[in-house]
Design a protein around this motif. Sequence first.
Motif, PDB file in Angstrom:
ATOM      1  N   TYR A   1      -4.862  10.487  -7.219  1.00  0.00           N
ATOM      2  CA  TYR A   1      -4.191  11.655  -6.361  1.00  0.00           C
ATOM      3  C   TYR A   1      -5.259  12.803  -6.109  1.00  0.00           C
ATOM      4  CZ  TYR A   1      -1.589  15.741  -5.374  1.00  0.00           C
ATOM      5  OH  TYR A   1      -0.956  16.918  -4.308  1.00  0.00           O
TER       6      TYR A   1
ATOM      7  N   LEU B   1       4.553   1.062   8.497  1.00  0.00           N
ATOM      8  CA  LEU B   1       4.820   0.564   7.450  1.00  0.00           C
ATOM      9  C   LEU B   1       6.117  -0.237   7.330  1.00  0.00           C
ATOM     10  CD1 LEU B   1       4.106   3.811   5.315  1.00  0.00           C
ATOM     11  CD2 LEU B   1       2.877   1.615   4.547  1.00  0.00           C
TER      12      LEU B   1
ATOM     13  N   LEU C   1       0.896  -1.268  -0.137  1.00  0.00           N
ATOM     14  CA  LEU C   1       0.077  -0.108  -0.118  1.00  0.00           C
ATOM     15  C   LEU C   1       0.979   1.320  -0.051  1.00  0.00           C
ATOM     16  CD1 LEU C   1       0.183   0.813   3.392  1.00  0.00           C
ATOM     17  CD2 LEU C   1      -1.425  -0.931   3.598  1.00  0.00           C
ATOM     18  N   ASN C   2       0.244   2.364  -0.245  1.00  0.00           N
ATOM     19  CA  ASN C   2       1.005   3.816  -0.491  1.00  0.00           C
ATOM     20  C   ASN C   2       0.342   4.571   0.249  1.00  0.00           C
ATOM     21  OD1 ASN C   2       3.046   3.130  -2.267  1.00  0.00           O
ATOM     22  ND2 ASN C   2       1.849   3.414  -3.887  1.00  0.00           N
ATOM     23  N   VAL C   3       1.036   5.276   1.257  1.00  0.00           N
ATOM     24  CA  VAL C   3       0.399   6.420   2.194  1.00  0.00           C
ATOM     25  C   VAL C   3       0.759   7.758   1.432  1.00  0.00           C
ATOM     26  CG1 VAL C   3       0.217   7.202   4.480  1.00  0.00           C
ATOM     27  CG2 VAL C   3       0.212   4.761   3.877  1.00  0.00           C
ATOM     28  N   PHE C   4      -0.351   8.566   1.412  1.00  0.00           N
ATOM     29  CA  PHE C   4      -0.111  10.132   1.014  1.00  0.00           C
ATOM     30  C   PHE C   4      -0.028  10.888   2.321  1.00  0.00           C
ATOM     31  CE2 PHE C   4      -1.099   7.651  -2.585  1.00  0.00           C
ATOM     32  CZ  PHE C   4      -0.180   7.874  -3.511  1.00  0.00           C
ATOM     33  N   SER C   5       0.700  11.679   2.503  1.00  0.00           N
ATOM     34  CA  SER C   5       0.427  12.713   3.592  1.00  0.00           C
ATOM     35  C   SER C   5       1.125  14.245   3.267  1.00  0.00           C
ATOM     36  CB  SER C   5       1.025  12.359   4.736  1.00  0.00           C
ATOM     37  OG  SER C   5       2.092  11.968   4.712  1.00  0.00           O
TER      38      SER C   5
ATOM     39  N   PRO D   1       5.715  13.930   6.765  1.00  0.00           N
ATOM     40  CA  PRO D   1       6.028  12.557   7.165  1.00  0.00           C
ATOM     41  C   PRO D   1       5.611  12.300   8.522  1.00  0.00           C
ATOM     42  CG  PRO D   1       7.896  13.748   7.092  1.00  0.00           C
ATOM     43  CD  PRO D   1       6.867  14.736   6.610  1.00  0.00           C
TER      44      PRO D   1
ATOM     45  N   GLN E   1       9.107   0.882   7.651  1.00  0.00           N
ATOM     46  CA  GLN E   1       9.974   1.526   6.640  1.00  0.00           C
ATOM     47  C   GLN E   1      11.354   1.509   7.286  1.00  0.00           C
ATOM     48  OE1 GLN E   1       7.734   4.589   3.705  1.00  0.00           O
ATOM     49  NE2 GLN E   1       8.738   5.430   5.278  1.00  0.00           N
TER      50      GLN E   1
ATOM     51  N   VAL F   1       0.784   6.762 -10.329  1.00  0.00           N
ATOM     52  CA  VAL F   1       0.783   5.392  -9.696  1.00  0.00           C
ATOM     53  C   VAL F   1      -0.313   5.221  -9.035  1.00  0.00           C
ATOM     54  CG1 VAL F   1       3.157   5.112 -10.013  1.00  0.00           C
ATOM     55  CG2 VAL F   1       2.540   5.935  -7.905  1.00  0.00           C
TER      56      VAL F   1
ATOM     57  N   GLY G   1      13.101   7.877  -5.128  1.00  0.00           N
ATOM     58  CA  GLY G   1      11.947   8.415  -4.728  1.00  0.00           C
ATOM     59  C   GLY G   1      10.898   8.361  -6.003  1.00  0.00           C
TER      60      GLY G   1
END
Lengths: 182, 457
Positions: A143, A60, A45-49, A52, A62, A140, A132
């Motif tokens: 948005y 995640l 999954l991708n998290v957008f914020s 950070p 990371q 991707v 990045g």
Amino acid sequence: MINKLLDGLLNPPTPKFHGVMGIWYYVDDATDAVTALRGAGHKNLNVFSPVPHHEIEHALEQGPSLVRWVTAVGGFLGVTGGFALCFYSMGSWPLVIGGKELFSVPPMTVLGYESMILVAGLSNLLGMLALGRLPQLKQVAPYDPRFQEDRIGIWVPCSAAEAAKIEALMKGHAAEEVQVHA
Amino acid sequence: MSSAISKNIAVDGVNDVPDRPVTQKTLNDDVLSMVGWPGKVWWALFLFDLIVLAVALAAVRNLIVQGWGVSGFMRPVMWAVDITNFVFWVGIAHCGTLVSAVLFLFRSHFRRAVYRIAEAMTVFGVLTAAMFPAIHTGRPWFDYWLFPYPNQRQLWTNIRSPLEWDVFAVNTYLTVSSIFFLVGLIPDCAAARDRAKHPVLKLIYTIFSFGWTGANYQWKHFYGAYLFFAALATPLVFSVHSVVSWDFAMAQTPGWHSTLFAPYFVAGAIFSGVGMVIFLLVIIRKGFNLQHLVTIDHMEKLAKLVLLTSCMVGYSYLTEFFMAWYGPSKAERDVFWFRATGHYWWAFWIMFSCNVIFPMSLWFKPVRRNMTALLVLSILVNIGMWFERFVIIVTSLTRTFNPANWFYYKISITELALIVGSFAWFFMFFLVFVRVLPAFSISEIKETLPMPKRRAH
């Protein structure tokens, strides 16, 4: 005409996505959702914020960025190249100036040092862009401009069959909004 | 919903304006409101700036076409205003990297509100500084000879010359500080891109934002790289001005040949740079009504930095005099006596008053928190620091070892045009910057706000 051209360039047709996008306001709710989604097997999954969040980074799992290795290699090449340039340029035309020693280490150190910083800085930039995935020319995930303001988005790519389950999971974790892209 | 983030934690104490709630969204609104089509005041300033710049360009044209005879240069004073300007502007540039990189490594949170302005100042300062050695060569179209490149006769640059070290140091500094500046802009330009209405502005922000979406993998590598930019830029700040100081210290000239020069120049650079940041911030925070973002506490912290570096610079001045008196060189003693009492006594005392005496008022808290006082002091500091370089360069060159060479250097109108023009060149970039790019770091200031959480911790 220019405006039309720019418009076409800046607003390309949105690609078709398959997955679920959840939007949160509260950081702790979003963190819980990430943990739950990963627990349910959705690892990609991708998290957008807008900023950070350490809690989300931990959820995640990371690791540290690999940029440091790219930078280190760049720095090593820079210092080596800087000293090599000094040795080569002095040796190729061995002219003594002001009675100073031909292969003099102190001035070489200045050039070697500055070259190290220069190449390390450029490598750092290239590493950041490559890892990045920047510049990102193709979307991707769906948005939302709110991700640059105060909302957190979690995108889970999945098939239509899984979407309902993920949607329910997101709503169960207090998502403000859930968009299903089937 | 927004109650959790209604208090601006950037405000540590009493501000000079009523406190205004700052949320993540209003922060975007406030910073991005600066960007857009400028008003009449901006246009008036910009036009005035371009006129001054045009006069300076005419002076540069004269220098190139008629030769350096139109300046006040005469043997042995072959370095004067050009190199004074070069060192001054490199010094101005230094503060930006100090604020953005050094204070980043020290996790000093007050930097977040001021560093973008300081970083922009760095890039524009280096661009201004780099012009002077380029013009000073007399034949700027041959400036590429300064770079080591393979050529038919296998001739290389003399890397044992400190002037060549400058080529490496300044170009590295320009490159790294520009990258650091542009990388920091990426997330904020993405925020600007999403709001831009005009297609040209949207295109500019799309380019500067590199297609940033704020994805977790982007943030991860962004901050991974940012830390290293800071780690690389920190030693670079100190090395570049040390290298600039060695332009002088490596020579045998009295008044220059000192190991004190590197730390003395670095402290002076930070001193003048912070002075310029204060000058710009006092105007911008008032002009754009952003006193709630750049608070009086931030300004006070910058004032403390000026005070600290003023003490360091003052200590260096006194050490120079002490070492001249205590040391064995009569020529050194004579030069320092000449500096304070000779032809250029006025320049020396302007330098000393502006850099050491007036900044001592910053020991008093009411002065540090008074914007008018800070504005006046920041101007005085920069006048003083320009004269510091003038005093170092001109007084030493006019009094070299052989009295037969002694000469009274007088500044010419052409050189005055160059000095004023350098400010016009710098402010031209700056005026465009505040209207086109986000002048405050949205993402970094946002990190200082309490994040919205449903559960109280």
